[in-house]
Enzyme design. Structure first.
Site, PDB file in Angstrom:
ATOM      1  CG  ASN A 216      -2.668 -31.258  10.710  1.00  0.00           C
ATOM      2  OD1 ASN A 216      -1.985 -31.691  11.615  1.00  0.00           O
ATOM      3  ND2 ASN A 216      -3.312 -30.078  10.787  1.00  0.00           N
ATOM      4  CG  ASP A 285      -3.346 -22.768   6.504  1.00  0.00           C
ATOM      5  OD1 ASP A 285      -3.075 -22.118   7.527  1.00  0.00           O
ATOM      6  OD2 ASP A 285      -2.489 -23.373   5.823  1.00  0.00           O
ATOM      7  CE  LYS A 295     -21.837 -41.607   7.649  1.00  0.00           C
ATOM      8  NZ  LYS A 295     -21.967 -43.042   7.794  1.00  0.00           N
ATOM      9  N   PRO A 313      -9.035 -18.232  11.301  1.00  0.00           N
ATOM     10  CG  PRO A 313      -9.702 -18.022  13.523  1.00  0.00           C
ATOM     11  CD  PRO A 313     -10.068 -18.691  12.232  1.00  0.00           C
ATOM     12  CG  ASP A 314      -2.084 -16.649  11.239  1.00  0.00           C
ATOM     13  OD1 ASP A 314      -1.617 -16.888  12.376  1.00  0.00           O
ATOM     14  OD2 ASP A 314      -1.410 -16.775  10.201  1.00  0.00           O
ATOM     15  CB  ILE A 315      -4.010 -18.774  16.581  1.00  0.00           C
ATOM     16  CG1 ILE A 315      -5.321 -19.475  16.215  1.00  0.00           C
ATOM     17  CG2 ILE A 315      -3.899 -18.577  18.089  1.00  0.00           C
ATOM     18  CD1 ILE A 315      -5.375 -20.949  16.548  1.00  0.00           C
ATOM     19  CG  PHE A 331       7.137 -24.542  15.999  1.00  0.00           C
ATOM     20  CD1 PHE A 331       7.261 -23.804  17.164  1.00  0.00           C
ATOM     21  CD2 PHE A 331       7.866 -25.715  15.877  1.00  0.00           C
ATOM     22  CE1 PHE A 331       8.088 -24.220  18.194  1.00  0.00           C
ATOM     23  CE2 PHE A 331       8.696 -26.150  16.894  1.00  0.00           C
ATOM     24  CZ  PHE A 331       8.812 -25.404  18.055  1.00  0.00           C
ATOM     25  CE  LYS A 345       5.143 -20.479   7.026  1.00  0.00           C
ATOM     26  NZ  LYS A 345       4.795 -21.901   6.999  1.00  0.00           N
ATOM     27  CE  LYS A 349       2.079 -17.541  10.037  1.00  0.00           C
ATOM     28  NZ  LYS A 349       0.816 -18.223  10.329  1.00  0.00           N
TER      29      LYS A 349
HETATM   30  N1  CTP Z   1      -0.597 -20.661  12.887  1.00  0.00           N
HETATM   31  C1  CTP Z   1      -1.624 -20.179  13.646  1.00  0.00           C
HETATM   32  N2  CTP Z   1      -2.892 -20.093  13.130  1.00  0.00           N
HETATM   33  C2  CTP Z   1      -3.133 -20.455  11.863  1.00  0.00           C
HETATM   34  C3  CTP Z   1      -2.083 -20.932  11.044  1.00  0.00           C
HETATM   35  C4  CTP Z   1      -0.817 -21.030  11.600  1.00  0.00           C
HETATM   36  O1  CTP Z   1      -1.398 -19.867  14.829  1.00  0.00           O
HETATM   37  N3  CTP Z   1      -4.361 -20.349  11.385  1.00  0.00           N
HETATM   38  C5  CTP Z   1       0.767 -20.708  13.436  1.00  0.00           C
HETATM   39  C6  CTP Z   1       1.310 -22.104  13.601  1.00  0.00           C
HETATM   40  O2  CTP Z   1       1.007 -22.613  14.901  1.00  0.00           O
HETATM   41  C7  CTP Z   1       2.790 -21.881  13.420  1.00  0.00           C
HETATM   42  C8  CTP Z   1       2.861 -20.744  12.427  1.00  0.00           C
HETATM   43  O3  CTP Z   1       1.607 -20.076  12.535  1.00  0.00           O
HETATM   44  O4  CTP Z   1       3.408 -21.425  14.603  1.00  0.00           O
HETATM   45  C9  CTP Z   1       3.111 -21.144  11.021  1.00  0.00           C
HETATM   46  O5  CTP Z   1       2.173 -22.109  10.618  1.00  0.00           O
HETATM   47  P1  CTP Z   1       2.122 -22.578   9.101  1.00  0.00           P
HETATM   48  O6  CTP Z   1       0.918 -23.437   8.898  1.00  0.00           O
HETATM   49  O7  CTP Z   1       3.451 -23.116   8.700  1.00  0.00           O
HETATM   50  O8  CTP Z   1       1.955 -21.149   8.436  1.00  0.00           O
HETATM   51  P2  CTP Z   1       1.015 -20.610   7.359  1.00  0.00           P
HETATM   52  O9  CTP Z   1       0.896 -19.151   7.619  1.00  0.00           O
HETATM   53  O10 CTP Z   1      -0.234 -21.384   7.315  1.00  0.00           O
HETATM   54  O11 CTP Z   1       1.884 -20.810   6.055  1.00  0.00           O
HETATM   55  P3  CTP Z   1       1.820 -21.897   4.892  1.00  0.00           P
HETATM   56  O12 CTP Z   1       1.480 -21.113   3.706  1.00  0.00           O
HETATM   57  O13 CTP Z   1       3.199 -22.467   4.845  1.00  0.00           O
HETATM   58  O14 CTP Z   1       0.754 -22.906   5.263  1.00  0.00           O
END
Ligand code: CTP
Length: 403
Positions: A216, A285, A295, A313-315, A331, A345, A349
Site C-alpha cells: 500500500n 489485512d 515467477k 495476524p492483527d499485531i 492508528f 476501532k 482493538k
Molecule cells: N493493525 C495491526 N495489524 C493488522 C492490522 C492493523 O497492528 N493486521 C493496526 C494498525 O497499525 C493500526 C490499527 O491496527 O494501528 C488500525 O489499522 P486499520 O488497518 O485501520 O484497522 P483494521 O482493523 O484493519 O480496520 P479496517 O477494517 O478499517 O481495515
C-alpha cells in the site's frame, strides 16, 4: 499550520577550537540557522588556522568573536556578555587540547574563558569532539573527557569512521546535520526518560511470487517522526519498519521487515518489556494464501491467475491482549466518517488511545491533522508537519502514562 522550526528562539554560541573538522562547522552554522537558531561564532587562534572568521561571519551574519580583549564590547567583558546571552554553548570541533583546558578550568583565551564563566544552571556546555583516534583513546583524553562530563558537559559523538589523517577509528566529528539533530533533541523535554517505546511503521509487502506482491501507499513518515520524537523525549525506542526508504532517526534501534507476519514476529517478543506500543504501520489485512515458488508467467491462452487470500495476524490486537501489555496506541487511516470509525476501532482493538487521520490523502505528505480518541472523548491536533504532530502525540502519551 504550526511549522515553527525546532530551534526557533534559541541563541547558540558556537565555539570552534583547532581541528580539520572546522570545515564542517561552516555547514553547521547554516544548519542551525535553517533550524531557526541565531548563532554567535567564537573562534580560538588554532581554529583560525583551519577556517577564517570571514567565512564564519558571512554564514552566521554576525562578527566572529576571537579575543577577550575586544574593545568594541562597552564593558570589555566579552566572556560575560556572550555566555549570559546564550541558551547553550556548543563547541564543535572540540579538540583534545581544548577539552584538556576545560578539564583544568583554564581560561587563557576567549572560548575557554566563556565556558568557565557561563552560569552552570542555565547555560549548558555541549561538546562535539574531533581528533585522531589515538588522541581520543589516549588515557589523558579519557581522563579529561570523564572530568568535563562529570563537571556537567554533554558530548555529541564522536563517530567512528575515516579520519582526515588516513586512519580509521573513533574520534571523527559528527556531521553537521547530526550535530543539529543532537542539539534539537537536547532541548526537548525528557517526558519519556527511562521508558521503552516500540513503534511499527510503513506498509507491509505480501509476496505473490518472487517478484510481485501486495502493498500500500503508506510512506512510514508518521511512524518515523514518532520514533524520533519519542527518542528526543528520552525514551529507548525500537522501530519495526516495513519496506520504506527513510533514514533511521538517531539512536533509534530499527528492525526491517517485509510482511505482516514478520512484523508480528518481530513485535510480539519485544512487546511485554515495553511501556508504550504505537502501531502506525499500515499492515496488510490479507496475504496470498500461497506463495508461488517461481515467477508466474503470462502464457498465451492461459487464463488470468486468481488468488486466494488469507487473513494476516492483527499485531495491535495481539499486543493489546498480552497479560503484561504496554500502553497501546492505535492508528486509523479512514477515507470518511473519521470520528465514528475511530471510536469503534478503539473499542474493537481494545486500546486506550486511538489516533485517527483521513487517508489516503495524508499518505506520503509531510503534514497531517490528527484526531485523538480515548475514553474521555475526542480531541483534534491541528494540521502541522509530522514531526510537530509526533511531539504533541508524545506529550499526550506521556501525560496519560503518569495520570
Ligand atoms: N493493525 C495491526 N495489524 C493488522 C492490522 C492493523 O497492528 N493486521 C493496526 C494498525 O497499525 C493500526 C490499527 O491496527 O494501528 C488500525 O489499522 P486499520 O488497518 O485501520 O484497522 P483494521 O482493523 O484493519 O480496520 P479496517 O477494517 O478499517 O481495515
Amino acid at each position: 499550520m504550526s511549522t515553527l522550526p525546532s530551534l526557533a528562539g534559541r541563541h547558540i554560541v558556537l565555539g570552534l577550537s583547532g581541528g580539520i573538522a572546522c570545515y564542517k562547522s561552516a555547514e553547521l552554522v547554516r544548519e542551525l540557522g535553517r533550524a531557526g537558531a541565531t548563532v554567535q561564532v567564537v573562534m580560538t587562534e588554532a581554529a583560525q588556522a583551519f577556517i577564517t572568521p570571514v567565512t564564519m561571519q558571512a554564514l552566521s551574519g554576525r562578527p566572529v568573536a576571537t579575543s577577550q580583549w575586544d574593545a568594541r564590547e562597552p564593558n570589555n567583558m566579552a566572556h560575560i556578555n556572550l555566555s549570559r546571552e546564550a541558551d547553550a554553548i556548543l563547541v564543535a570541533p572540540a579538540s583534545a587540547d581544548f577539552i584538556a583546558k576545560l578539564a583544568q578550568g583554564r581560561a587563557d583565551e576567549l572560548l575557554s574563558l566563556l565556558c568557565l564563566a557561563r552560569p552552570l544552571e542555565r547555560c549548558p556546555l555541549l561538546l562535539a569532539p574531533a581528533m585522531n583516534r589515538e588522541m581520543w583513546a589516549h588515557p589523558a583524553t579519557r581522563r579529561n573527557v570523564a572530568q568535563v562530563v562529570a563537571d556537567g558537559a554533554t558530548l555529541f559523538g564522536p563517530d567512528a569512521g575515516d579520519q582526515a589523517c588516513g586512519e580509521t577509528g573513533d574520534g571523527r566529528m559528527l556531521e553537521a546535520e547530526d550535530i543539529r539533530d543532537e542539539l534539537i533533541a537536547f532541548f526537548q523535554p525528557k517526558l519519556l526518560a527511562g521508558r521503552k517505546v516500540l513503534i511499527t511503521a510503513g506498509p507491509t509487502f505480501e509476496a505473490i511470487d518472487p517478484v510481485r506482491g501486495i502493498t500500500n501507499l503508506s510512506s512510514g513518515k508518521m511512524g518515523f517522526a514518532i520514533a524520533r520524537a519519542a527518542q528526543e523525549a528520552g525514551a529507548e525506542v525500537t522501530l519495526v519498519a516495513g519496506p520504506v526508504h527513510l533514514p533511521t532517526p538517531r539512536h533509534v534501534r530499527r528492525i526491517d521487515v517485509q510482511s505482516a507476519q514478520q512484523m508480528h514476529d518481530a513485535v510480539l517478543p519485544l512487546a511485554p518489556a515495553q511501556q508504550v506500543f504505537v502501531a502506525t504501520a499500515a499492515v496488510a489485512d490479507w496475504r496470498p494464501a500461497s506463495l508461488a515458488e517461481h515467477k508466474i508467467k503470462k502464457e498465451s491462452g492461459r487464463s488470468v491467475p486468481a488468488f486466494e487470500l488469507t487473513e494476516n495476524p492483527d499485531i495491535l490486537a495481539a499486543v493489546a491482549r498480552l497479560p503484561q501489555r504496554p500502553y497501546c496506541v492505535g492508528f486509523a487511516a479512514e477515507s470518511g466518517d473519521l470520528v465514528k470509525h475511530a471510536r469503534e476501532k478503539r473499542i474493537r482493538k481494545n486500546v486506550p488511545l486511538l489516533v485517527g487521520n483521513l487517508g489516503p490523502a495524508t499518505f506520503g505528505r509531510d503534514d497531517n491533522t490528527l484526531l485523538l480518541v480515548d475514553e474521555q472523548g475526542e480531541r483534534e491536533i491541528a494540521t502541522a508537519d509530522k514531526l510537530s504532530l509526533a511531539r504533541t502525540l508524545v506529550r499526550e502519551i506521556a501525560n496519560r502514562l503518569t495520570s
